[in-house]
Motif scaffolding. Structure first.
Motif, PDB file in Angstrom:
ATOM      1  N   ALA A  38       1.020 -76.236 -75.897  1.00 49.42           N
ATOM      2  CA  ALA A  38      -0.045 -77.224 -75.913  1.00 49.42           C
ATOM      3  C   ALA A  38      -1.097 -77.094 -74.825  1.00 49.42           C
ATOM      4  N   ARG A  39      -0.707 -76.423 -73.579  1.00 47.86           N
ATOM      5  CA  ARG A  39      -1.734 -76.353 -72.444  1.00 47.86           C
ATOM      6  C   ARG A  39      -2.686 -75.367 -73.074  1.00 47.86           C
ATOM      7  N   PHE A  40      -2.209 -74.381 -73.801  1.00 46.45           N
ATOM      8  CA  PHE A  40      -2.875 -73.109 -74.100  1.00 46.45           C
ATOM      9  C   PHE A  40      -4.303 -73.867 -75.189  1.00 46.45           C
ATOM     10  N   GLU A  41      -3.773 -74.621 -75.947  1.00 49.71           N
ATOM     11  CA  GLU A  41      -4.512 -75.228 -77.103  1.00 49.71           C
ATOM     12  C   GLU A  41      -5.460 -76.598 -76.755  1.00 49.71           C
ATOM     13  N   ASP A  43      -3.998 -79.605 -76.416  1.00 47.77           N
ATOM     14  CA  ASP A  43      -3.634 -80.482 -77.260  1.00 47.77           C
ATOM     15  C   ASP A  43      -2.575 -81.535 -76.302  1.00 47.77           C
ATOM     16  N   THR A  44      -3.306 -82.647 -76.007  1.00 52.47           N
ATOM     17  CA  THR A  44      -2.950 -83.577 -75.172  1.00 52.47           C
ATOM     18  C   THR A  44      -1.689 -84.252 -75.422  1.00 52.47           C
ATOM     19  N   ARG A  46       0.665 -83.228 -77.669  1.00 57.11           N
ATOM     20  CA  ARG A  46       2.013 -82.292 -77.654  1.00 57.11           C
ATOM     21  C   ARG A  46       2.370 -81.932 -76.137  1.00 57.11           C
ATOM     22  N   LEU A  47       1.430 -82.105 -75.202  1.00 57.74           N
ATOM     23  CA  LEU A  47       1.799 -82.032 -73.906  1.00 57.74           C
ATOM     24  C   LEU A  47       2.449 -83.317 -73.452  1.00 57.74           C
ATOM     25  N   ILE A  48       2.143 -84.449 -73.968  1.00 61.38           N
ATOM     26  CA  ILE A  48       2.934 -85.657 -73.616  1.00 61.38           C
ATOM     27  C   ILE A  48       4.180 -85.681 -74.378  1.00 61.38           C
ATOM     28  N   ASP A  49       4.387 -85.197 -75.577  1.00 60.93           N
ATOM     29  CA  ASP A  49       5.662 -84.974 -76.198  1.00 60.93           C
ATOM     30  C   ASP A  49       6.454 -84.149 -75.618  1.00 60.93           C
ATOM     31  N   ALA A  50       5.950 -82.754 -75.027  1.00 64.58           N
ATOM     32  CA  ALA A  50       6.801 -81.799 -74.366  1.00 64.58           C
ATOM     33  C   ALA A  50       7.304 -82.614 -73.104  1.00 64.58           C
ATOM     34  N   ALA A  51       6.538 -83.401 -72.168  1.00 66.39           N
ATOM     35  CA  ALA A  51       6.896 -83.947 -71.063  1.00 66.39           C
ATOM     36  C   ALA A  51       7.844 -85.048 -71.387  1.00 66.39           C
ATOM     37  N   VAL A  52       7.889 -85.826 -72.338  1.00 67.00           N
ATOM     38  CA  VAL A  52       8.939 -86.662 -72.823  1.00 67.00           C
ATOM     39  C   VAL A  52      10.161 -86.071 -73.029  1.00 67.00           C
ATOM     40  N   SER A  53      10.148 -84.868 -73.865  1.00 69.38           N
ATOM     41  CA  SER A  53      11.051 -84.186 -73.972  1.00 69.38           C
ATOM     42  C   SER A  53      11.770 -83.581 -72.994  1.00 69.38           C
ATOM     43  N   ALA A  54      11.101 -83.165 -72.030  1.00 70.40           N
ATOM     44  CA  ALA A  54      11.744 -82.707 -70.534  1.00 70.40           C
ATOM     45  C   ALA A  54      12.372 -83.813 -69.790  1.00 70.40           C
ATOM     46  N   ALA A  55      11.821 -84.779 -69.908  1.00 69.55           N
ATOM     47  CA  ALA A  55      12.372 -86.083 -69.079  1.00 69.55           C
ATOM     48  C   ALA A  55      13.634 -86.472 -69.938  1.00 69.55           C
TER      49      ALA A  55
END
Length: 79
Positions: A38-41, A43-44, A46-55
């Motif tokens: 997400a960071r490479f592309e 894509d905000t 997807r980055l938010i989705d990754a942060a929520v998944s990490a939480a």
């Protein structure tokens, strides 16, 4: 004790809790990959989705750790 009862009891055992911790931590690998992509592309969303998944993973690990501490040394399936 039936096989089904043993399987249900396994989930509440120390061994089952350790297994759950391992599988939850293993899920963190895909979240890290998702965040990097997400960071490479750029894509905000997807980055938010990754942060929520990490939480969610961190919360799940904390709950499993609490369950492990609650079990203490009175695990009947290991003895």
């Amino acid at each position: 004790m039936s096989t089904l009862a043993k399987a249900k009891g396994f989930k509440k055992s120390k061994t089952g809790t350790y297994l759950s911790i391992g599988t939850t931590a293993f899920g963190a690998i895909s979240v890290v990959k998702q965040a990097k992509k997400a960071r490479f592309e750029g894509d905000t969303l997807r980055l938010i989705d990754a942060a929520v998944s990490a939480a969610a993973i961190v919360t799940g690990l904390a709950l499993l750790y609490r369950e492990l501490r609650r079990l203490g040394d009175d695990d009947v399936l290991l003895g």
